[in-house]
Design a protein around this motif. Structure first.
Motif, PDB file in Angstrom:
ATOM      1  N   ASP A 242       0.875  -1.086   0.074  1.00 21.09           N
ATOM      2  CA  ASP A 242       0.061   0.122   0.036  1.00 21.09           C
ATOM      3  C   ASP A 242       0.930   1.355   0.021  1.00 21.09           C
ATOM      4  O   ASP A 242       1.718   1.445   0.869  1.00 21.09           O
ATOM      5  N   GLY A 243       0.662   2.051  -1.024  1.00 18.68           N
ATOM      6  CA  GLY A 243       1.763   3.340  -1.105  1.00 18.68           C
ATOM      7  C   GLY A 243       1.343   4.144   0.094  1.00 18.68           C
ATOM      8  O   GLY A 243       2.145   5.119   0.496  1.00 18.68           O
ATOM      9  N   ARG A 244      -0.064   4.355   0.753  1.00 19.43           N
ATOM     10  CA  ARG A 244      -0.113   5.239   2.038  1.00 19.43           C
ATOM     11  C   ARG A 244       0.823   4.584   3.087  1.00 19.43           C
ATOM     12  O   ARG A 244       1.199   5.360   3.961  1.00 19.43           O
ATOM     13  N   ASP A 245       1.032   3.377   3.019  1.00 22.38           N
ATOM     14  CA  ASP A 245       1.974   2.849   4.180  1.00 22.38           C
ATOM     15  C   ASP A 245       3.357   3.416   3.868  1.00 22.38           C
ATOM     16  O   ASP A 245       4.171   3.720   4.894  1.00 22.38           O
ATOM     17  N   TYR A 272       3.431  -3.802  -9.553  1.00 18.26           N
ATOM     18  CA  TYR A 272       2.831  -4.896  -9.185  1.00 18.26           C
ATOM     19  C   TYR A 272       1.030  -4.925  -9.018  1.00 18.26           C
ATOM     20  O   TYR A 272       0.404  -6.017  -9.298  1.00 18.26           O
ATOM     21  N   HIS A 273       0.458  -3.723  -9.025  1.00 22.52           N
ATOM     22  CA  HIS A 273      -0.767  -3.572  -8.739  1.00 22.52           C
ATOM     23  C   HIS A 273      -1.651  -3.443 -10.203  1.00 22.52           C
ATOM     24  O   HIS A 273      -2.689  -3.963 -10.280  1.00 22.52           O
ATOM     25  N   PHE A 274      -0.847  -2.810 -11.410  1.00 23.66           N
ATOM     26  CA  PHE A 274      -1.504  -2.516 -12.566  1.00 23.66           C
ATOM     27  C   PHE A 274      -0.686  -3.143 -13.612  1.00 23.66           C
ATOM     28  O   PHE A 274       0.283  -3.536 -13.670  1.00 23.66           O
ATOM     29  N   SER A 275      -1.562  -3.206 -14.589  1.00 25.16           N
ATOM     30  CA  SER A 275      -0.986  -3.966 -15.999  1.00 25.16           C
ATOM     31  C   SER A 275       0.013  -2.828 -16.721  1.00 25.16           C
ATOM     32  O   SER A 275      -0.496  -1.544 -16.487  1.00 25.16           O
ATOM     33  N   GLU A 276       0.591  -3.216 -17.851  1.00 23.87           N
ATOM     34  CA  GLU A 276       1.377  -2.407 -18.554  1.00 23.87           C
ATOM     35  C   GLU A 276       0.155  -1.149 -19.393  1.00 23.87           C
ATOM     36  O   GLU A 276       0.654  -0.112 -19.470  1.00 23.87           O
ATOM     37  N   ARG A 277      -0.822  -1.815 -19.790  1.00 27.81           N
ATOM     38  CA  ARG A 277      -1.677  -1.132 -20.493  1.00 27.81           C
ATOM     39  C   ARG A 277      -2.310   0.155 -19.606  1.00 27.81           C
ATOM     40  O   ARG A 277      -2.614   1.476 -20.214  1.00 27.81           O
ATOM     41  N   GLN A 278      -2.528  -0.321 -18.513  1.00 25.33           N
ATOM     42  CA  GLN A 278      -3.093   0.637 -17.440  1.00 25.33           C
ATOM     43  C   GLN A 278      -2.381   1.753 -17.248  1.00 25.33           C
ATOM     44  O   GLN A 278      -2.528   2.872 -17.001  1.00 25.33           O
TER      45      GLN A 278
END
Length: 355
Positions: A242-245, A272-278
């Motif tokens: 989590d980026g907030r951490d 880790y969380h998102f695809s290359e397209r996103q």
């Protein structure tokens, strides 16, 4: 439709029919019933109006007191089997279907929150139920929901961990209850409206407790996180999902702030969380002409769901259609039951009971 109110001639009392109507006979001094009813009725001191006034209590106040007492009940509905057979229709062998509320009662969520591997899974499941599935729970399931939620809050107040996670859960639940009580109507909730108002007040009290919590410094005086080499600190920070951490950790000391701004750290978090397209659709350049991975992460979070990862999840056996926690024995006739089990995310668990 059955009568849901309180019968003023409730069981456990002795009544007699007189010319003035039904009257109750109870010796208040001894706590036993009066044997001679005729002598009791013929007492000159007996006043019919006083008897009527004694029975004419404030129904609304008494009902609210009963509702609050019921909402405070900590009775948990346990079942011997910690698994449930999931069937959506009637067959020759089985009649009826399984509901979300029944599964919520049968599966051992009270014990699951004590396991650090299952804690985040249960909290996420409670959040999804609070968002859209609260009205599909039975009255017993709704009471279990609130009891489990109270145990979660008490655990967080004691351990002083996952505070932000529970704050978001309580805010989601309170918002949903406000919508159901004020906009949709009280008829969609099981139970008296006073009980749900009391539960909303309890949620506000929990939120206040979490806001006023003071993190105590541990008494341990040995090696701390900042005493580790920078490479080990950065390696540990890469395990945070989590980026907030990361942002909160960077606010602890100036040195940790420098590590939390590492571009490679935020890049791996985005990948880790998102695809290359996103990621390609949400590119953000910094003043130096480089990709600002930190800003890209928070923008991607607002547009796409993050990848969920849990230490332990509920398992659904494809062979016998039994839902249980991983490691729980269930009556499966397959030669290798472990190969037949598939993990379910919290959303998959909710979708399993949508008809």
């Amino acid at each position: 439709m059955p009568f849901l109110g309180q019968d003023w001639r409730s069981p456990g009392q002795s009544w007699v029919k007189t010319a003035d109507g039904w009257k109750r006979f109870l010796d208040e001094k001894s706590g036993s019933f009066v044997s001679d009813l005729s002598s009791y009725c013929n007492k000159e001191s007996y006043n019919k109006e006083n008897l009527f006034n004694s029975l004419n209590y404030d129904v609304a106040a008494k009902k609210r007191k009963k509702d609050i007492l019921n909402s405070k009940t900590k009775t948990q509905y346990f079942h011997q089997e910690k698994w449930i057979y999931v069937h959506k229709g009637s067959t020759k062998e089985r009649h009826g279907y399984c509901t979300l509320g029944e599964a919520f009662n049968r599966l051992d969520f009270s014990t699951a929150i004590l396991d650090s591997r299952r804690f985040n899974y249960v909290v996420r499941l409670l959040e999804l139920i609070a968002k859209s599935q609260l009205t599909s729970l039975s009255g017993i399931a709704q009471k279990n929901f609130m009891n489990i939620l109270e145990k979660v809050v008490l655990k967080v107040l004691e351990d002083q961990q996952n505070i932000r996670l529970i704050r978001e859960l309580l805010q989601t639940l309170y918002t949903s209850l406000c919508t159901l009580v004020q906009r949709v109507g009280k008829s969609v909730l099981v139970g008296n409206i006073n009980m749900w108002v009391y539960r909303m007040e309890t949620i506000l009290h929990w939120q206040q407790q979490l806001n006023n919590i003071q993190i105590t410094r541990p008494a341990f005086k040995g090696l701390t996180f900042t005493d580790l080499p920078l490479c080990l600190q950065l390696n540990i920070m890469q395990r945070l999902s989590d980026g907030r951490d990361l942002v909160s950790l960077g606010q602890a000391t100036p040195d940790l702030h420098v590590l939390s701004e590492d571009r490679l750290l935020w890049k791996k978090l985005c990948q880790y969380h998102f695809s290359e397209r996103q990621i390609r659709k949400r590119l953000i350049l910094s003043d130096k002409g480089q990709l600002d991975w930190k800003k890209m992460y928070f923008k991607l979070v607002r547009c796409y769901p993050r990848k969920e990862q849990y230490g332990d999840t509920l398992q659904l056996c494809k062979h016998c259609h039994i839902l249980s926690w991983k490691g729980t024995d269930h009556p499966c006739t397959a030669n290798n039951p472990e190969s037949c089990s598939i993990p379910l995310s919290p959303q998959d668990f909710i979708n399993l009971f949508k008809f």
